[in-house]
Design a protein around this motif. Structure first.
Motif, mmCIF file in Angstrom:
data_model
loop_
_atom_site.group_PDB
_atom_site.id
_atom_site.type_symbol
_atom_site.label_atom_id
_atom_site.label_comp_id
_atom_site.label_asym_id
_atom_site.label_seq_id
_atom_site.Cartn_x
_atom_site.Cartn_y
_atom_site.Cartn_z
ATOM 1 N N VAL A 274 0.874 -1.172 0.000
ATOM 2 C CA VAL A 274 0.000 0.000 0.000
ATOM 3 C C VAL A 274 0.911 1.222 0.000
ATOM 4 C CG1 VAL A 274 -1.768 1.289 1.246
ATOM 5 C CG2 VAL A 274 -1.836 -1.218 1.229
ATOM 6 N N TRP A 275 0.723 2.097 -0.974
ATOM 7 C CA TRP A 275 1.638 3.226 -1.089
ATOM 8 C C TRP A 275 0.891 4.495 -1.496
ATOM 9 C CZ3 TRP A 275 3.136 5.123 -6.144
ATOM 10 C CH2 TRP A 275 2.603 4.378 -7.210
ATOM 11 N N ASP A 276 1.455 5.623 -1.066
ATOM 12 C CA ASP A 276 0.857 6.935 -1.229
ATOM 13 C C ASP A 276 1.662 7.721 -2.264
ATOM 14 O OD1 ASP A 276 0.152 9.694 -0.913
ATOM 15 O OD2 ASP A 276 -0.494 9.332 1.141
ATOM 16 N N PHE A 277 0.987 8.168 -3.346
ATOM 17 C CA PHE A 277 1.678 8.992 -4.351
ATOM 18 C C PHE A 277 0.973 10.336 -4.522
ATOM 19 C CE2 PHE A 277 -1.430 6.443 -6.570
ATOM 20 C CZ PHE A 277 -1.871 7.169 -7.665
ATOM 21 N N THR A 278 0.372 10.826 -3.418
ATOM 22 C CA THR A 278 -0.258 12.146 -3.445
ATOM 23 C C THR A 278 0.746 13.198 -3.903
ATOM 24 O OG1 THR A 278 -1.690 11.449 -1.609
ATOM 25 C CG2 THR A 278 -1.588 13.805 -2.104
ATOM 26 N N ASN A 279 1.968 13.089 -3.394
ATOM 27 C CA ASN A 279 3.091 13.867 -3.913
ATOM 28 C C ASN A 279 3.753 13.012 -4.983
ATOM 29 O OD1 ASN A 279 5.546 15.113 -4.464
ATOM 30 N ND2 ASN A 279 5.903 15.724 -2.343
ATOM 31 N N SER A 280 3.520 13.351 -6.239
ATOM 32 C CA SER A 280 4.005 12.523 -7.343
ATOM 33 C C SER A 280 5.511 12.320 -7.314
ATOM 34 C CB SER A 280 3.620 13.154 -8.683
ATOM 35 O OG SER A 280 2.229 13.295 -8.800
ATOM 36 N N ALA A 281 6.221 13.279 -6.773
ATOM 37 C CA ALA A 281 7.682 13.216 -6.770
ATOM 38 C C ALA A 281 8.233 12.433 -5.587
ATOM 39 C CB ALA A 281 8.268 14.627 -6.774
ATOM 40 N N LYS A 282 7.369 12.168 -4.578
ATOM 41 C CA LYS A 282 7.865 11.501 -3.372
ATOM 42 C C LYS A 282 6.887 10.426 -2.890
ATOM 43 C CE LYS A 282 10.640 15.408 -1.707
ATOM 44 N NZ LYS A 282 10.895 16.341 -0.571
ATOM 45 N N PRO A 283 6.723 9.356 -3.675
ATOM 46 C CA PRO A 283 5.841 8.269 -3.231
ATOM 47 C C PRO A 283 6.464 7.524 -2.066
ATOM 48 C CG PRO A 283 7.040 7.615 -5.197
ATOM 49 C CD PRO A 283 7.366 9.062 -4.971
ATOM 50 N N ARG A 284 5.617 6.917 -1.210
ATOM 51 C CA ARG A 284 6.152 6.158 -0.087
ATOM 52 C C ARG A 284 5.193 5.042 0.302
ATOM 53 N NH1 ARG A 284 4.014 7.953 5.020
ATOM 54 N NH2 ARG A 284 5.811 6.956 6.009
ATOM 55 N N GLU A 285 5.763 3.944 0.743
ATOM 56 C CA GLU A 285 4.960 2.816 1.197
ATOM 57 C C GLU A 285 4.413 3.084 2.586
ATOM 58 O OE1 GLU A 285 5.527 -1.765 0.491
ATOM 59 O OE2 GLU A 285 6.758 -1.181 2.216
ATOM 60 N N ILE A 286 3.128 2.715 2.813
ATOM 61 C CA ILE A 286 2.539 2.898 4.134
ATOM 62 C C ILE A 286 2.005 1.584 4.715
ATOM 63 C CG2 ILE A 286 1.977 5.311 3.680
ATOM 64 C CD1 ILE A 286 -0.942 4.500 3.291
ATOM 65 N N GLY A 287 2.144 0.485 3.982
ATOM 66 C CA GLY A 287 1.725 -0.809 4.511
ATOM 67 C C GLY A 287 2.139 -1.931 3.577
ATOM 68 N N PHE A 288 2.303 -3.145 4.130
ATOM 69 C CA PHE A 288 2.679 -4.278 3.283
ATOM 70 C C PHE A 288 2.256 -5.592 3.930
ATOM 71 C CE2 PHE A 288 6.222 -3.866 6.202
ATOM 72 C CZ PHE A 288 6.612 -5.184 6.468
ATOM 73 N N TYR A 289 2.145 -6.614 3.073
ATOM 74 C CA TYR A 289 1.837 -7.973 3.529
ATOM 75 C C TYR A 289 2.470 -8.926 2.536
ATOM 76 C CZ TYR A 289 -0.787 -11.906 5.488
ATOM 77 O OH TYR A 289 -1.125 -13.094 6.104
ATOM 78 N N GLU A 290 3.326 -9.833 3.024
ATOM 79 C CA GLU A 290 3.944 -10.793 2.108
ATOM 80 C C GLU A 290 4.199 -12.127 2.791
ATOM 81 O OE1 GLU A 290 8.233 -10.699 1.195
ATOM 82 O OE2 GLU A 290 8.243 -8.706 2.121
#
Length: 496
Positions: A417-433
């Motif tokens: 789960v990742w946030d790209f609200t700031n197109s230049a600085k996307p970041r992951e906010i959750g994961f499951y693997e």
């Protein structure tokens, strides 16, 4: 069943959603399934929510699960016969009301998801043919066959594409009775149907399927080079047996990207010989195409005539333009790069962060002058084992007002789960693997989509998973409801 548009919605007012989110971010709700995390993640910092739940480091073992604290699996079902072999890969997902439809190389499965914690199989349709990409519209289900068969029946067997009588293309089923789907039509398309994109006609009396296929050969009578085109299938909603190819427009009259050779390690670019996947935003009359060596933006005001607005290439980093996702406002496109075809280990230090990744593009300008402008790459920040096939794959938006947040499959890289609200600085906010897939076979999650409050994952070998995302930042999404979801047919989540 009442007639419906592909993405008719029941919207909750934004003011109510905002108030609910604020309330739930300050009060601790009862835990839903696991004592380590409240239902909404309240009381935990962002760093705590995103941290690995068990505090461990490194790559999870074969029988282990690695997840952030805000990602909790609440339901699952393993693959069941005749879809329980390693060659019967689970593929794409579509949703309608309380049902999920899961494609598989052997056919498709319909799940009852009224209780997401206890999904149940309603029916399974045995109809072999690789991909079996799936979409739904009202009482109709569409299935892509991208492997040459001896005929168009569900009893067909493999037959070389060099044989003129071989068949591949689109199959149409009536799903008015979910317990007993009926096969009602077949439409052969050049080079088969690797994927298809459902586009409702503006009068809603028909639907169009933009059929993407590629890899022609002079030895294939029905798949001749250069194949710089798609097939457009028109399906009358009330007479689906009359489905037919109405056009096969050439989208790359200049031949598209010629490509360049190389390896997964050294880098390569696929020559464009068609498209892999197209995503449409009908309300905005836009389509974004991931077409092997090219990323394309089209105007689809006329559903039967795609008009190119802009085309981009990235030979330094993109090997194979695989899929596309608009943000909710239609001002951005996320393209994925399927480096290694989904079968290679590309989420490691050797490959690095900018290949086998997502490319985030803003759409700038207006009307015919709109252009795709590159902003950044996004790739999962967790290193995977050199035996794990891992690369950017299918995902969808999470409906959070004012934010651009996406959930996405990465094969054995798991769910991100990742946030790209700031197109230049996307970041992951959750994961499951999961840990390494045993048996050295292609595994991991093929498609991961958000639907009516939960994340659903098509796990290639393990089956069908349901994940609860418990995070105040995404909590408003839990109140959004739609009665039909085909992820490649996007619609606006809210009235802005």
């Amino acid at each position: 069943m009442t007639s419906r548009a592909t993405a008719r919605r029941r919207r909750a007012p934004l003011a109510i959603l905002g108030a609910l989110a604020l309330t739930l971010s300050t009060l601790t709700a009862p835990a839903l399934a696991e004592p380590d995390l409240p239902a909404d993640g309240a009381g935990l910092s962002q760093a705590q929510l995103e941290a690995r739940a068990d505090g461990a480091t490194g790559i999870p073992g074969e029988n282990e699960v690695s997840r952030s604290r805000n990602m909790v699996k609440v339901g699952s079902l393993p693959k069941q016969a005749p879809f329980d072999t390693t060659s019967a890969l689970n593929t794409d997902l579509a949703f309608q009301d309380n049902y999920a439809f899961l494609g598989n190389y052997n056919g498709f499965t319909i799940y009852d998801i009224r209780n997401p914690r206890k999904p149940k199989i309603v029916s399974q349709v045995l109809c072999p043919g690789s991909q079996n990409d799936v979409s739904v519209y009202g009482n109709l289900l569409f299935l892509s066959t991208d492997s040459s068969r001896n005929d168009n029946s569900c009893n067909s067997v493999s037959q070389p594409a060099s044989v003129k009588e071989s068949w591949e293309g689109i199959k149409v089923f009536d799903i008015s009775d979910k317990k007993a789907p009926k096969y009602v039509a077949a439409v052969e398309t050049d080079c088969g149907s690797h994927t298809h994109t459902l586009v409702p006609a503006k009068d809603r009396k028909s639907v169009y399927l933009y059929v993407s296929s590629y890899s022609p050969s002079a030895s294939f009578p029905d798949c001749q080079p250069p194949h710089d085109k798609i097939s457009i299938v028109k399906v009358p909603v009330h007479s689906p047996a009359q489905a037919s190819v109405i056009k096969a427009p050439v989208l790359f009259p200049d031949g598209g990207n010629p490509g360049h050779s190389g390896t997964v390690e050294t880098g390569y670019t696929s020559a464009t010989t068609g498209c892999h996947d197209i995503t449409v935003y009908p309300q905005l009359d836009l389509a974004a195409g991931a077409c092997m060596g090219d990323g394309v933006l089209w105007d689809i005001s006329d559903r039967e005539n795609l008009v190119e607005l802009n085309r981009v290439q990235d030979d330094a980093h993109f090997a194979f333009w695989h899929s596309a996702t608009f943000n909710n406002s239609g001002t951005k496109v996320v393209f994925t790069d399927e480096l290694g075809g989904g079968g290679a280990a590309t989420c490691n230090e050797k490959i690095g962060p900018n290949r086998g990744a997502n490319g985030i593009y803003d759409i700038e300008g207006k009307g015919k002058n709109r252009k795709l402008v590159f902003k950044s790459y996004y790739k999962i920040p967790r290193m995977q084992a050199d035996t794990e096939n891992c690369v950017a794959h299918n995902g969808s938006l999470i409906p959070v007002p004012g934010k651009d947040i996406m959930v996405q499959s990465w094969y054995q890289g798991g769910i991100s789960v990742w946030d790209f609200t700031n197109s230049a600085k996307p970041r992951e906010i959750g994961f499951y693997e999961y840990g390494v897939q045993p048996g050295n076979v292609v595994g991991g999650t093929w498609s991961t989509y958000y639907y009516n409050g939960y994340i659903y994952s098509s796990e290639i070998q393990r089956g069908f998973d349901v994940i609860d995302l418990r995070d105040p930042r995404t909590f408003p999404a839990k109140f959004f409801r739609t009665d039909e979801l085909n992820v490649q047919t996007q619609g606006n989540f809210y009235r802005w």
